[in-house]
Design a protein around this motif. Structure first.
Motif, PDB file in Angstrom:
ATOM      1  N   UNK A 165       0.830  -1.207   0.000  1.00 31.21           N
ATOM      2  CA  UNK A 165       0.000   0.000   0.000  1.00 31.21           C
ATOM      3  C   UNK A 165       0.864   1.257   0.000  1.00 31.21           C
ATOM      4  N   UNK A 166       1.931   1.222   0.787  1.00 26.79           N
ATOM      5  CA  UNK A 166       2.851   2.362   0.849  1.00 26.79           C
ATOM      6  C   UNK A 166       3.512   2.607  -0.500  1.00 26.79           C
ATOM      7  N   UNK A 167       3.729   1.532  -1.262  1.00 27.48           N
ATOM      8  CA  UNK A 167       4.347   1.633  -2.582  1.00 27.48           C
ATOM      9  C   UNK A 167       3.340   2.021  -3.668  1.00 27.48           C
ATOM     10  N   UNK A 168       2.094   2.237  -3.251  1.00 26.88           N
ATOM     11  CA  UNK A 168       1.075   2.663  -4.212  1.00 26.88           C
ATOM     12  C   UNK A 168       0.385   1.538  -4.950  1.00 26.88           C
ATOM     13  N   UNK A 169       0.569   0.298  -4.477  1.00 28.25           N
ATOM     14  CA  UNK A 169      -0.100  -0.839  -5.111  1.00 28.25           C
ATOM     15  C   UNK A 169      -1.561  -0.854  -4.673  1.00 28.25           C
ATOM     16  N   UNK A 170      -2.465  -0.777  -5.640  1.00 32.11           N
ATOM     17  CA  UNK A 170      -3.899  -0.747  -5.310  1.00 32.11           C
ATOM     18  C   UNK A 170      -4.562  -2.109  -5.477  1.00 32.11           C
ATOM     19  N   UNK A 171      -3.973  -2.979  -6.315  1.00 31.84           N
ATOM     20  CA  UNK A 171      -4.523  -4.310  -6.545  1.00 31.84           C
ATOM     21  C   UNK A 171      -3.396  -5.331  -6.484  1.00 31.84           C
ATOM     22  N   UNK A 172      -3.545  -6.331  -5.637  1.00 31.95           N
ATOM     23  CA  UNK A 172      -2.522  -7.357  -5.529  1.00 31.95           C
ATOM     24  C   UNK A 172      -2.938  -8.447  -4.565  1.00 31.95           C
ATOM     25  N   UNK A 173      -2.103  -9.487  -4.469  1.00 30.41           N
ATOM     26  CA  UNK A 173      -2.395 -10.609  -3.573  1.00 30.41           C
ATOM     27  C   UNK A 173      -1.075 -11.208  -3.114  1.00 30.41           C
ATOM     28  N   UNK A 174      -1.023 -11.563  -1.840  1.00 31.55           N
ATOM     29  CA  UNK A 174       0.125 -12.285  -1.305  1.00 31.55           C
ATOM     30  C   UNK A 174      -0.408 -13.552  -0.634  1.00 31.55           C
ATOM     31  N   UNK A 175       0.181 -14.696  -0.999  1.00 29.40           N
ATOM     32  CA  UNK A 175      -0.211 -15.977  -0.410  1.00 29.40           C
ATOM     33  C   UNK A 175       1.003 -16.571   0.281  1.00 29.40           C
ATOM     34  N   UNK A 176       0.935 -16.659   1.619  1.00 28.09           N
ATOM     35  CA  UNK A 176       2.051 -17.185   2.406  1.00 28.09           C
ATOM     36  C   UNK A 176       1.791 -18.628   2.819  1.00 28.09           C
ATOM     37  N   UNK A 177       1.264 -19.421   1.900  1.00 27.21           N
ATOM     38  CA  UNK A 177       1.032 -20.825   2.209  1.00 27.21           C
ATOM     39  C   UNK A 177      -0.058 -21.011   3.241  1.00 27.21           C
ATOM     40  N   UNK A 178      -1.280 -20.611   2.907  1.00 24.71           N
ATOM     41  CA  UNK A 178      -2.414 -20.742   3.827  1.00 24.71           C
ATOM     42  C   UNK A 178      -2.928 -19.410   4.314  1.00 24.71           C
ATOM     43  N   UNK A 179      -2.095 -18.379   4.290  1.00 26.16           N
ATOM     44  CA  UNK A 179      -2.516 -17.015   4.634  1.00 26.16           C
ATOM     45  C   UNK A 179      -2.555 -16.192   3.356  1.00 26.16           C
ATOM     46  N   UNK A 180      -3.743 -15.813   2.925  1.00 24.56           N
ATOM     47  CA  UNK A 180      -3.912 -15.017   1.715  1.00 24.56           C
ATOM     48  C   UNK A 180      -4.382 -13.627   2.116  1.00 24.56           C
ATOM     49  N   UNK A 181      -3.642 -12.612   1.679  1.00 22.08           N
ATOM     50  CA  UNK A 181      -4.022 -11.219   1.953  1.00 22.08           C
ATOM     51  C   UNK A 181      -4.239 -10.534   0.607  1.00 22.08           C
ATOM     52  N   UNK A 182      -5.410  -9.905   0.434  1.00 22.77           N
ATOM     53  CA  UNK A 182      -5.754  -9.295  -0.853  1.00 22.77           C
ATOM     54  C   UNK A 182      -5.814  -7.780  -0.754  1.00 22.77           C
TER      55      UNK A 182
END
Length: 321
Positions: A165-182
């Motif tokens: 968010x700080x880098x200005x990303x408005x759309x993305x997803x991170x999957x840490x093997x069972x933890x998904x943050x959108x």
């Protein structure tokens, strides 16, 4: 988001899991910074190698307090607060039991009852003493070990979200093997699959559509072994020292913060469906999907997500039913 809808995927193996980052712009330097951040937090929090701030605490058990960095202290503080709730299935001091069972590692087997009873004496969360002034942690009994494995991924997923968010990303997803943050709402919502327990890796019970939310699933099918015809999974009941045994195969939490997802999957696994639904009535910010051994999918509500059942061998039920 680019008009052509291109998705750029970046992957790495960290914390013993495949990590996936999805962005809508080609940005390898940002992906590299994200993976470096995850590695930095893993180095602080891991108990799977000899040196880390958490292992410094464990090595000093019964001897002296250890001062740690503020992020590590605050995470331990959060983990202890969840651990001392009445009848909590969450326990940051469960390390010795996890190590003894070795579920998911070579040499896993059912420990003798005497071993489990002895270890229960050194897995009491109230014996983790916190000093807010000095940011120090003291394990009062020799042999004690804290293990932040049940909470670290959620914390790290939230930090990655904050960086994006700080880098200005408005759309993305991170999957840490069972933890998904959108982040954001590409084509309206992200679609996240809900795994079918003890089935092929790509078999799904259903899919949930979410936006700006974390999705965390904990299941008995993730790590387990079988002995004498009985299955033993990795979710240990801190009150008995044995794997939790109730009607549940998995619990999924939908929330804003992945850290909440980590805590609540464990709390609700311990509570079971009926009590879990009651616990959620006072938390409009936390929603759950329970998958039972009887092939039921039970939804606490659908305020923050939409769920589609994909396997007709399962029955969809509302928590209020």
């Amino acid at each position: 988001m680019p008009t052509d809808g291109s998705v750029y995927s970046y992957s790495a193996v960290l914390m013993g899991s495949p990590i996936l980052l999805k962005l809508f712009s080609h940005n390898p330097p940002l992906a590299s910074r994200v993976f470096s951040l995850i590695k930095q937090y893993e180095d602080l929090l891991t108990v799977n190698r000899a040196q880390s701030q958490v292992m410094d605490i464990n090595h000093a058990a019964g001897l002296h307090p250890v001062t740690v960095s503020r992020p590590v202290y605050q995470l331990i503080q959060c983990a202890k607060a969840a651990s001392v709730l009445p009848n909590s299935a969450f326990n940051l001091a469960i390390g010795p039991l996890v190590k003894r069972w070795r579920i998911g590692f070579k040499g896993d087997s059912v420990p003798p009852a005497d071993d489990i009873q002895a270890l229960l004496n050194i897995t009491q969360a109230q014996d983790v003493i916190l000093d807010d002034d000095n940011l120090s942690v003291f394990l009062t009994r020799k042999g004690m070990e804290i293990d932040l494995g049940a909470i670290a991924k959620g914390y790290i997923a939230d930090r990655v979200r904050d960086v994006l968010l700080k880098e200005g990303v408005t759309d993305g997803l991170i999957n840490l093997g069972g933890n998904v943050q959108t982040l954001g709402t590409p084509q309206g919502r992200w679609s996240i699959g809900l795994k079918k327990p003890f089935a092929e890796a790509d078999a799904l019970v259903g899919a949930m559509q979410v936006a700006h939310k974390s999705v965390v699933t904990s299941g008995t099918y993730e790590r387990y072994f079988e002995q004498n015809g009985r299955r033993y999974h990795h979710i240990i009941d801190p009150h008995t020292g044995y794997p939790l045994d109730n009607e549940l195969d998995s619990v999924t939490i939908i929330s804003t913060d992945s850290l909440d997802g980590d805590i609540w999957t464990t709390l609700l696994f311990g509570a079971g469906v009926e009590k879990g639904c009651q616990m959620l009535k006072g938390r409009a910010d936390i929603e759950a999907i329970f998958v039972t051994k009887a092939q039921e999918v039970i939804l606490s509500s659908q305020r923050q997500f939409r769920f589609t059942l994909l396997d007709d061998s399962y029955r969809l039920i509302d928590c209020t039913a």
